[in-house]
Design an enzyme around this catalytic site. Structure first.
Site, PDB file in Angstrom:
ATOM      1  N   SER A 139       1.121  -1.216  -0.452  1.00 47.10           N
ATOM      2  CA  SER A 139      -0.250   0.000  -0.046  1.00 47.10           C
ATOM      3  C   SER A 139       0.597   0.965  -0.316  1.00 47.10           C
ATOM      4  O   SER A 139       1.142   1.935  -0.576  1.00 47.10           O
ATOM      5  CB  SER A 139      -1.064  -0.327   1.399  1.00 47.10           C
ATOM      6  N   LYS A 171       7.760   3.910  17.271  1.00 45.12           N
ATOM      7  CA  LYS A 171       6.182   4.539  17.976  1.00 45.12           C
ATOM      8  C   LYS A 171       5.408   3.217  17.377  1.00 45.12           C
ATOM      9  O   LYS A 171       4.130   3.860  17.647  1.00 45.12           O
ATOM     10  CB  LYS A 171       6.014   6.267  16.557  1.00 45.12           C
ATOM     11  N   SER A 219      -4.255   2.997  10.670  1.00 45.64           N
ATOM     12  CA  SER A 219      -3.324   2.103  11.159  1.00 45.64           C
ATOM     13  C   SER A 219      -3.143   0.773  11.337  1.00 45.64           C
ATOM     14  O   SER A 219      -3.536   0.185  12.186  1.00 45.64           O
ATOM     15  CB  SER A 219      -2.215   2.618  12.167  1.00 45.64           C
TER      16      SER A 219
END
Length: 354
Positions: free
Chosen positions: A21, A210, A273
């Site tokens: 993606s 993160k 996400s």
């Protein structure tokens, strides 16, 4: 220096390795300014790209053509964007190594870590690992190829939003200003800002670390624990990222920049996400194997937690969010208990790194 394909030097072809993606989104953005060649391993995917202008159903700019030949893309393109998951990054880099020369410039967009272990060794067999055994993707490229000019692309760049042309920004980090300027020239547009940073290791680590906090944020959302709890998690998560980044060779500046806190805020608040989704589904009672089995693409944070947990065993360092997520993911620890502990963890000061 080896001669390049003279029939294609009239135009500046840009290469993209990987059509997931993010790779597809970046290829489309690059194709607004230059012809782009994308590499895919499967012949049927390449055929789809060249005949239908789609990659696994995702639309592609007609200015893009595909190849499954590493030699062809390396001879055609001086600048390559590597958009490959960390689990396959070393293997793909080794596949390309025979065709890469010192004139090539590589910018990668992979937010993960690889391990530099001895033959036959695995993370399970060694248990404890040193910093020298952990490789960022730029370190993999430098170790496996003769390429010198290496860069990293990182920031709050959710593929679905990039594809829609929504406003966004990214960071290109490199020790070489030429790499940053090339990346800016190729990608910058009215809707996409590109910043530069010379701390490539710090930027890579920010994008990697993160993902851990994003899994925890997804779990908070799955348990319905509210925005106050999320604010606490994100701020404590940033502190944990700073300490881990310092221990691994990165700077505080990169963590509090776009590739760190900018990406952290985005991924901790987005159902798009993959890492957030893992945490959310864990909180809803699903087990890790079933979550991983039906995800189309890798959630890099899972492997990152395993690697950082092993690193913590050798470093005199505590990272409570990482440690408790490890127990949840790999030791069947109850996620509600883990989050309750983290909420009560005895931090004595708010910020202790400035």
């Amino acid at each position: 220096m080896a001669s390049r394909n003279s029939s294609k030097t009239k135009e500046k072809w840009i290469g993209v390795i990987g059509v997931g993606s993010f790779g597809t989104a970046i290829a489309n953005m690059l194709a607004e300014k230059n012809p782009v060649m994308v590499y895919a391993r499967k012949e049927e995917v390449v055929q789809e790209i060249n005949e239908n202008h789609t990659a696994q159903g995702k639309p592609l700019n007609p200015n893009i053509r595909g190849t499954f030949d590493p030699k062809e893309i390396c001879e055609t393109c001086d600048i390559l964007f590597m958009m490959v998951s960390s689990s396959g990054f070393q293997e793909v880099t080794k596949t390309f190594a025979p065709y890469l020369l010192p004139y090539h410039l590589i910018i990668h967009g992979t937010k993960g870590l690889c391990l530099n272990l001895g033959e036959g060794e695995t993370l399970e067999s060694v248990q404890k690992i040193r910093r020298s055994q952990i490789l960022t993707m730029s370190e993999v490229i430098l170790q496996e190829t003769v390429v010198v000019r290496v860069g990293c692309l990182a920031g709050p760049n959710l593929s679905k939003e990039l594809v829609k042309g929504q406003p966004a920004a990214t960071v290109i980090a490199s020790k070489y200003n030429e790499v940053i300027l090339e990346g800016q020239s190729l990608l910058r547009s009215e809707k996409f800002q590109v910043y530069g940073n010379s701390d490539i290791i710090g930027v890579e680590l920010s994008g990697v670390l993160k993902n851990i906090i994003a899994i925890a944020s997804g779990a908070l959302a799955g348990l319905g624990l509210g925005e106050n709890a999320k604010g606490l998690l994100i701020s404590r998560g940033m502190v944990e990222m700073v300490h881990l980044s310092n221990a691994l060779g990165g700077s505080v500046k990169s963590v509090i920049g776009l590739a760190g806190i900018g990406d952290l805020v985005t991924t901790c608040n987005s159902v798009d996400s993959r890492n957030f989704t893992v945490g959310y589904r864990l909180a809803k009672g699903e087990k890790l194997p079933e979550i991983m089995a039906d995800m189309e693409e890798v959630a890099e944070g899972i492997n990152t937690i395993r690697i950082i947990k092993a690193f913590l065993e050798t470093a005199d360092l505590r990272a409570p969010i990482t440690e408790y997520l490890y127990r949840v993911l790999f030791e069947d620890f109850d996620i509600k208990e883990a989050l309750q502990f983290l909420m009560k963890y005895p931090f004595n000061v708010d910020i202790d790194f400035v």
